[in-house]
Enzyme design. Sequence first.
Site, PDB file in Angstrom:
ATOM      1  N   THR A  48       0.816  -1.210   0.000  1.00  0.00           N
ATOM      2  CA  THR A  48       0.000   0.000   0.000  1.00  0.00           C
ATOM      3  C   THR A  48       0.852   1.263   0.000  1.00  0.00           C
ATOM      4  O   THR A  48       2.068   1.219   0.188  1.00  0.00           O
ATOM      5  CB  THR A  48      -0.901   0.040   1.245  1.00  0.00           C
ATOM      6  OG1 THR A  48      -0.063   0.195   2.396  1.00  0.00           O
ATOM      7  CG2 THR A  48      -1.712  -1.233   1.367  1.00  0.00           C
ATOM      8  N   CYS A  49       0.164   2.395  -0.202  1.00  0.00           N
ATOM      9  CA  CYS A  49       0.824   3.698  -0.189  1.00  0.00           C
ATOM     10  C   CYS A  49       1.029   4.218   1.226  1.00  0.00           C
ATOM     11  O   CYS A  49       1.364   5.389   1.400  1.00  0.00           O
ATOM     12  CB  CYS A  49      -0.011   4.700  -0.981  1.00  0.00           C
ATOM     13  SG  CYS A  49       0.102   4.462  -2.759  1.00  0.00           S
ATOM     14  N   ASP A  50       0.796   3.402   2.230  1.00  0.00           N
ATOM     15  CA  ASP A  50       0.915   3.868   3.608  1.00  0.00           C
ATOM     16  C   ASP A  50       2.321   3.624   4.127  1.00  0.00           C
ATOM     17  O   ASP A  50       2.817   2.504   4.087  1.00  0.00           O
ATOM     18  CB  ASP A  50      -0.108   3.157   4.490  1.00  0.00           C
ATOM     19  CG  ASP A  50      -0.305   3.886   5.802  1.00  0.00           C
ATOM     20  OD1 ASP A  50       0.706   4.155   6.483  1.00  0.00           O
ATOM     21  OD2 ASP A  50      -1.447   4.227   6.125  1.00  0.00           O
ATOM     22  N   ASN A  58      -6.581   0.777   0.755  1.00  0.00           N
ATOM     23  CA  ASN A  58      -6.001   1.161  -0.540  1.00  0.00           C
ATOM     24  C   ASN A  58      -6.687   0.446  -1.698  1.00  0.00           C
ATOM     25  O   ASN A  58      -6.099   0.286  -2.773  1.00  0.00           O
ATOM     26  CB  ASN A  58      -4.499   0.883  -0.587  1.00  0.00           C
ATOM     27  CG  ASN A  58      -3.645   1.986   0.019  1.00  0.00           C
ATOM     28  OD1 ASN A  58      -2.568   2.288  -0.445  1.00  0.00           O
ATOM     29  ND2 ASN A  58      -4.146   2.622   1.074  1.00  0.00           N
TER      30      ASN A  58
END
Lengths: 378, 378
Positions: A325-327, A368
Amino acid sequence: MTPKIAKFLAEQNPATPCLVVDVDRVAARYGALADALPLARIYYAVKANPAAPILSRLTALGSYFDAASIEEIEMCLEAGAEASKISFGNTIKKVSAIRRAFAAGVPMFAFDSAEELDKLAENAPGARVYCRLLVENEGAEWPLSRKFGTTLDHARDLMVRARELGLDPYGLSFHVGSQQTGTAPYEAAIGRVAMLFTDLAEAGIDLRMVNLGGGFPVRYRDEVPGIDDFGRAIMHAMTEHFGNDLPEMIVEPGRFIVADAGLVRSEVVLVSRRGADNPVRWVYLDIGRFGGLAETEGESIRYRIATAHDETGAETGPVAIAGPTCDGADIMYERANYRLPLALRSGDLVDLLSTGAYVSTYAAQSFNGFAPLAEHYI
Amino acid sequence: MTPKIAKFLAEQNPATPCLVVDVDRVAARYGALADALPLARIYYAVKANPAAPILSRLTALGSYFDAASIEEIEMCLEAGAEASKISFGNTIKKVSAIRRAFAAGVPMFAFDSAEELDKLAENAPGARVYCRLLVENEGAEWPLSRKFGTTLDHARDLMVRARELGLDPYGLSFHVGSQQTGTAPYEAAIGRVAMLFTDLAEAGIDLRMVNLGGGFPVRYRDEVPGIDDFGRAIMHAMTEHFGNDLPEMIVEPGRFIVADAGLVRSEVVLVSRRGADNPVRWVYLDIGRFGGLAETEGESIRYRIATAHDETGAETGPVAIAGPTCDGADIMYERANYRLPLALRSGDLVDLLSTGAYVSTYAAQSFNGFAPLAEHYI
């Protein structure tokens, strides 16, 4: 990996990420614990993995169940468990949940506070209640102590109050923390429980049950003591403190029963270097902390990781391992000194071993945009 | 809380836990950002909240979209967005996702590694690509830097390589971290980006785009600078470094657009004291870290909490605040000095304010048997 799981993976080649659980292995682990602690009743901690095939198999084996919510109680009933064999083990319960559980015939409820006791007295009149004590969690890789349990003095007052309210002050519980690798915390906690048994007997309250919690460890990256060591230490402490007049003993294993029976298969999405000179590769998998590997928070639980390159004797190098994910918080391992084969590439499959516990239901519903991992019970 | 949310709660009294989002407020926040940065294209970071009513409303307002996955791209398309207005902003993408996005007409892809560049060249031939730089995240309450981005030198080599592979080396991106409360990291990052623009121009590559990322803060417990401050600082740095020859500017706000438009309503499940002398009460809500409040990890994001007792001027006392599960890690606030009314009891309702971002999709699918929170878009 069990032979049954290996065969399933080879034949089915399931889409990733997925969890594969060998239910025979669940049964074997239940048996090993029953052998190690023959005098204890096993209440399986449903939260570890509430899949119907697991609950049905354990029901057939005679297991009892420790439920964290009314929803888990209903899952047990649907799997064929008798209500009389279910404990509502969460010390934090909505009034509506207490009422539904009591109406369904659940006989036993945990608490650790005055307000919860009042809720139980009003909504589960006459029920068996047990008070959770605060004990040391030293040695546990997933500690629990701050959130649950109360002091010995407070517990004494609450048990006296329970009788005044018409409840059945049945026993005491503690939890030494999950993935507890030492036996000493059990021994210390049993000593404290025995003291309170004596105190309360003097107040005219005869407790009949000790709930030893769970926490029995499984082998992740490091070796852990065998379950027989825990069985011996617990029985030694129980007989030391209670003599021949042993109370009913309860254990609430979750991880121990199911972790080792499961495996997460994942695909490598990317292998990246921050410049040619940097020896640390970042390996991004198609499952991460929010996709079910919640227990990698703080790098606490360190899963073994197997790849197709392991057998070739190929060279390995240091890696950080993260989710897709973009986290920025979705990093599993950065400081835990993992090494993976230098040959590893985007598109390769990897297996995270002993991931049958605390994975499936913990996956975010759509983090996401990613769907939760698939589950296969074989 | 907006008047529309207050009316909804009063009239509908929805079951808890639930998220209520005022979509008009989403539109207002989009407008405020567009006013503060009129030269920038707004790519809404879908991951912050991908609900269809939000995506539809933003589509109608002319928004572009920053997607973290092929699933998010498909959500945007279903909400009516044109593929040409979508950026695939995740630097970690499966080959299958790249192919599907490219086939759908998505024109622009992020990357920060050689392997990802190779995947893009093969599966999205000729596409616009932008390289993410590693920049300082100091001042951000939810930092991102370790997992994403690469060094200036490495980015330079990768952009040259992108051209060799037949891709369109379009621009550079950075992210100063989410809930970034200072303007200095934007200014510093723009300086670095400008250096690389110059370097690459000398190599014959004319970049045309700067992606400034997101991170614009919202007011949680503490006040934050207004969006106009960020707009001014960014435009000052851009004109300082690029003069009149400004490249295309992109911003990717998520939190800033939706956080303030939403509220989580929760029920107090239990208020507990560890003994009569302990001043700290433990307040357990019916939503926790695994029920959607993932950003309370490490007590990073500190939501404002409103109760029905606030208006009476009643006394408050110190509290720890935790979720309803049996997991010891499910504690939101223990060290952040929260205080709540002494009158607070089990069964009371509380509102967690500005929770429209990074909550709904982050909820575990069935943690401890609890269903994810309900969602209402009004």
